[in-house]
Scaffold this motif. Sequence first.
Motif, PDB file in Angstrom:
ATOM      1  N   THR A  39      -3.877  -0.850  -4.842  1.00  0.00           N
ATOM      2  CA  THR A  39      -3.277  -0.185  -3.797  1.00  0.00           C
ATOM      3  C   THR A  39      -3.599   1.206  -3.534  1.00  0.00           C
ATOM      4  OG1 THR A  39      -0.916  -1.117  -4.279  1.00  0.00           O
ATOM      5  CG2 THR A  39      -0.745   0.764  -2.978  1.00  0.00           C
ATOM      6  N   GLU A  53      -1.507   1.928   6.837  1.00  0.00           N
ATOM      7  CA  GLU A  53      -0.471   3.137   6.586  1.00  0.00           C
ATOM      8  C   GLU A  53      -1.051   4.564   6.801  1.00  0.00           C
ATOM      9  OE1 GLU A  53      -1.294   0.651   4.910  1.00  0.00           O
ATOM     10  OE2 GLU A  53       0.611  -0.446   4.057  1.00  0.00           O
ATOM     11  N   ARG A 105      -6.862   1.413   6.088  1.00  0.00           N
ATOM     12  CA  ARG A 105      -5.414   1.160   5.909  1.00  0.00           C
ATOM     13  C   ARG A 105      -4.706   1.520   7.036  1.00  0.00           C
ATOM     14  NH1 ARG A 105      -5.445  -2.439   1.499  1.00  0.00           N
ATOM     15  NH2 ARG A 105      -3.149  -2.715   2.136  1.00  0.00           N
ATOM     16  N   PHE A 118       0.779  -1.169   0.064  1.00  0.00           N
ATOM     17  CA  PHE A 118      -0.082  -0.022  -0.082  1.00  0.00           C
ATOM     18  C   PHE A 118       0.824   1.299   0.042  1.00  0.00           C
ATOM     19  CE2 PHE A 118      -3.982   1.792   0.271  1.00  0.00           C
ATOM     20  CZ  PHE A 118      -3.932   3.018   1.061  1.00  0.00           C
TER      21      PHE A 118
END
Length: 335
Positions: free
Chosen positions: A271, A228, A226, A8
Motif C-alpha cells: 500500500t 488517492e 495512485r 491504499f
Amino acid sequence: MRLTIRVFFVPLAAVILVCHLGLTSIFGEVPPAPPGYASENDVKAAFLSGKLKAIDLTIDVPDKVTVQKNIEYGKGGDKALQLDLYSPKERSHPLPAILFLHGGGWTSGYRQVYHYYCTKFAEHGYVVATASYRLAGEAPFPAAVQDVKCAVRWLRANAKKLGIDPNKIAVAGGSAGGHLAMMIGYSSDVPELEGKGGNADTSSRVQAVVDLYGPTDLTDDFAKSRGEVKRLMGGKTFDEAPDAYRLASPVTHVTKDDPPTLILHGSIDSTVPIHQAELLVEKLKNAGVVCEYDRVEGWPHTMDLEASVNQHCMAKMFEFLDKNLAVSSDVSKPK
C-alpha cells in the motif's frame, strides 16, 4: 469484521478477530517483532485460520484516565474541527502531549480509530488527542495539513489549562495520518501550510514525530500514480501540478532543525511500499536529524493492529517518546 490489506492508505480498522492486549511486558526492553510472512495473502490466511489475533480497538478506558470528546479546536473554512482528549487523572506537573492522526487515504477515516492508542498513552502518562481534519473530498491539499497544524497550535495555546508542557508535544499517525504527522514535523517554516483555523500567533512546531507506514514522497512514481494522491491534490495529476505535489511531500521539507523521528514500516507493505520509508531515512540522516528506523520484516500495511506486532510497535513508541520528550519516571510507569 474484515481484514483489509490492499486498500491504499486506509488503516486496518476492521479485523477478523479481536483480543485485549495488555502492555505489561513493554515497559522494560522492547520485545522483538514476531516472525513475518512471505506475502500479504499469507498474513490474511493466518488471520482467517486464527493463528494471528488483532488488538481490541474498543478497549475500556481505565479509571485513571479521563476522556473529553468532541472538543472544537479550530475552523476548517466554515467547518468546526474537533478532537477527543485523553488525560491522566493524577499528575504533579505538566505532561508531554501526543496528537494522533488517523489514516484513510485523506478521503475517509475517523479520529476514533485511535481510541486504543490514546487510552494506552494516557495510561502511560501522556495527555493525548486524536483529531479530525477535512478530507480531500471536501477540501483538497493543503486543507488537511493546515487543520492538523491548527490542532497542535490549540494544544500549545491551551497548555496550561490542559496540564501540558508546551515544549513537549509529539505527533503520530498511520498511513495518510503518518504523512500528516510528518508534514507537521518538517514544515513548521512554511507559512502557507499554517492556515487560518485559529491561534495564529502560536507555534505549530513539535518535538517528536512517529510515522507508521506513511507516504513520504508524493512525487515518487508509485505514489503519484495512485488515485488517492490525485484526489488529495484536488484531481490534478503530477504533470498538472508538480509544485503542489512537491509541497505535499514530507521529504521536501526536511532540514537539520527538524524533530527526532521514529519510522515503523512493514517490509511487505504494498500500500505504501517500504522504499517510501527508506527515502525519508536517507533524507533525515543526510540532514543530521535524529532518526530511528524500524523495518518490520514480513509484515504489511497496518501491521500494528496484529497483537504481537502491536506489542513491539507500542514498546518502540514508548521508548522513543519517553526518551525524546524526557518523560519522568513518576508518570512513565504504570501504577
